[in-house]
Design a protein around this motif. Structure first.
Motif, short mmCIF file in Angstrom:
data_model
loop_
_atom_site.label_atom_id
_atom_site.label_comp_id
_atom_site.label_asym_id
_atom_site.label_seq_id
_atom_site.Cartn_x
_atom_site.Cartn_y
_atom_site.Cartn_z
N THR A 152 -8.31 0.22 8.49
CA THR A 152 -8.92 1.69 8.01
C THR A 152 -9.33 2.56 8.68
O THR A 152 -10.34 2.06 10.23
CB THR A 152 -10.65 0.51 6.86
OG1 THR A 152 -10.71 1.86 6.06
CG2 THR A 152 -11.42 0.41 7.56
N LYS A 161 0.93 -1.14 0.05
CA LYS A 161 -0.04 0.01 -0.50
C LYS A 161 0.93 1.13 0.03
O LYS A 161 1.90 1.45 0.49
CB LYS A 161 -0.68 0.18 0.94
CG LYS A 161 -2.18 0.82 1.11
CD LYS A 161 -2.87 0.71 2.11
CE LYS A 161 -4.14 -0.24 1.79
NZ LYS A 161 -5.03 -0.39 2.98
N ASP A 199 -13.72 -2.38 5.53
CA ASP A 199 -13.81 -1.41 4.91
C ASP A 199 -14.75 -0.72 6.15
O ASP A 199 -15.63 -2.02 6.62
CB ASP A 199 -13.88 -1.31 3.67
CG ASP A 199 -14.04 -0.42 2.82
OD1 ASP A 199 -13.88 1.17 3.76
OD2 ASP A 199 -13.90 0.59 1.17
N ASN A 225 0.18 -3.47 6.90
CA ASN A 225 -0.66 -2.59 5.80
C ASN A 225 -0.68 -0.66 6.92
O ASN A 225 -0.19 -0.80 7.87
CB ASN A 225 -1.89 -2.60 5.66
CG ASN A 225 -2.69 -2.60 4.61
OD1 ASN A 225 -2.33 -1.24 3.97
ND2 ASN A 225 -4.08 -3.11 3.78
N ARG A 242 0.45 5.75 1.32
CA ARG A 242 -0.28 6.84 1.59
C ARG A 242 1.09 7.72 1.59
O ARG A 242 2.00 7.62 1.69
CB ARG A 242 -1.24 6.50 2.81
CG ARG A 242 -2.16 5.23 2.88
CD ARG A 242 -3.23 5.21 2.18
NE ARG A 242 -4.12 4.57 1.94
CZ ARG A 242 -4.37 4.24 0.76
NH1 ARG A 242 -3.85 3.98 0.19
NH2 ARG A 242 -6.01 3.38 0.85
N GLU A 267 -2.09 3.52 6.53
CA GLU A 267 -3.49 4.28 6.24
C GLU A 267 -3.15 5.52 6.60
O GLU A 267 -1.96 5.19 7.58
CB GLU A 267 -4.29 3.80 7.01
CG GLU A 267 -5.74 2.93 6.38
CD GLU A 267 -5.62 3.13 4.67
OE1 GLU A 267 -5.73 5.31 4.74
OE2 GLU A 267 -6.13 2.93 3.80
N THR A 268 -3.59 7.04 6.38
CA THR A 268 -3.08 8.10 7.17
C THR A 268 -4.31 8.49 7.59
O THR A 268 -5.82 8.34 6.76
CB THR A 268 -2.67 9.10 5.98
OG1 THR A 268 -3.03 8.99 5.07
CG2 THR A 268 -1.16 8.94 6.32
N ASP A 269 -4.82 9.55 8.50
CA ASP A 269 -5.96 10.17 9.86
C ASP A 269 -6.61 11.34 8.58
O ASP A 269 -4.73 12.28 8.16
CB ASP A 269 -6.05 10.17 10.71
CG ASP A 269 -4.97 10.42 11.70
OD1 ASP A 269 -4.19 11.71 11.27
OD2 ASP A 269 -4.23 10.14 12.50
#
Length: 288
Positions: free
Chosen positions: A156, A70, A197, A112, A72, A114-116
């Motif tokens: 997620t 991934k 998700d 994995n 980001r 993710e960004t907030d």
């Protein structure tokens, strides 16, 4: 290769027409604000202008089996690349205009990222949850927090900036203060979860054998065909997205399916295995 869904069909880009390397399995992408893309694959990361590959980067010269999982960007505009590395040398990189720089985190392997909304990077690892605020790392484990399990396989972030994670026995929500764990059991022997998700208040996961499931008070409940109109409940739901017209796309082992919520229409597009699908800034769906 890489493919774009259009009103006229599927536009495909590969080694023959887009300058990608031969025999590449593509596994992750990221859309820049200017319409260009970063496309990840086995051993390589590409910059792609929508028609042609414009640059190629090796993600790990030490391991020919590494691949991008991934991509980001954080709040400072830095682009992070999570990689699987069979030799365990590193699996988190920082992308620069000239190279991919290994970024070692001493907390475990990055499953994995993710960004907030604040631009913080969240890293799901095999040894807990890691937050990077641009300067410092914070490591959450079952020993120092209410996180129920250490090996987080996917995560997620919902519209309210809550973090949702999945592990072997729990779906876990983190609101920035508290962890809330929801235990689950899968309904089919040897089944396993692939992705998670969130749509408003609904939390969905994709499983290898049952397809799409929803988190309820009773655990994970398979969505029957009469409810979701998907044509094959046995699909391996590994990725999904909604295009600019509000059409839901679900990737499978045999191509992808679309579902129009307003008209109740379902369509199957036979293809090979799709590793990932996402919607770009213009509402177009891209496939890997």
């Amino acid at each position: 290769g890489v493919a774009k869904v259009t009103d006229d069909g599927i536009e495909k880009y590969d080694k023959m027409n887009a300058n990608f390397r031969i025999n590449q399995h593509f596994s992750g992408f990221y859309f820049n604000a200017d319409g260009t893309m970063l496309v990840g694959s086995i051993a390589s990361l590409y910059t792609f202008d929508g028609k042609k590959c414009t640059a190629t980067y090796d993600i790990n010269l030490l391991s020919p089996y590494s691949y991008v999982k991934k991509i980001r960007a954080d709040g400072d505009g830095r682009i992070w690349v999570a990689c699987f590395d069979a030799l365990s040398m590193y699996n988190l990189c920082l992308f620069t205009p000239n190279d991919l720089v290994p970024y070692n985190i001493p907390y475990g392997k990055a499953n994995n990222i993710e960004t907030d909304k604040d631009g913080c990077l969240w890293i799901a690892t095999n040894n807990g949850l890691v937050k990077f605020d641009g300067n410092d790392f914070t490591h959450y484990t079952p020993d120092n927090s209410a996180l129920p399990e250490a090996n987080i396989t996917d995560l997620t972030i919902d519209e309210k900036d809550n973090l949702w994670m999945m592990s072997e026995h729990y779906i876990t929500k983190y609101d920035g203060t508290n962890f809330t764990a929801y235990p689950y059991q899968l309904n089919v022997a040897n089944d396993y979860l692939l992705t998670i998700d969130v749509d408003n208040d609904n939390v969905y996961v994709g499983s290898r054998f049952e397809g799409l499931l929803r988190l309820t008070d009773n655990g994970l409940t398979a969505i029957p065909l009469t409810d979701n109109q998907l044509c094959d409940s046995g699909i391996s739901y590994s990725s999904g997205c909604i295009d600019g017209k509000g059409i839901f796309f679900a990737s499978t082992q045999n191509g992808f399916q679309t579902y129009n919520i307003e008209t109740d229409e379902c369509h199957i597009e036979p293809m090979g295995v799709i590793a990932q699908m996402e919607t770009d800034h213009n509402g177009n769906v891209w496939l890997l």
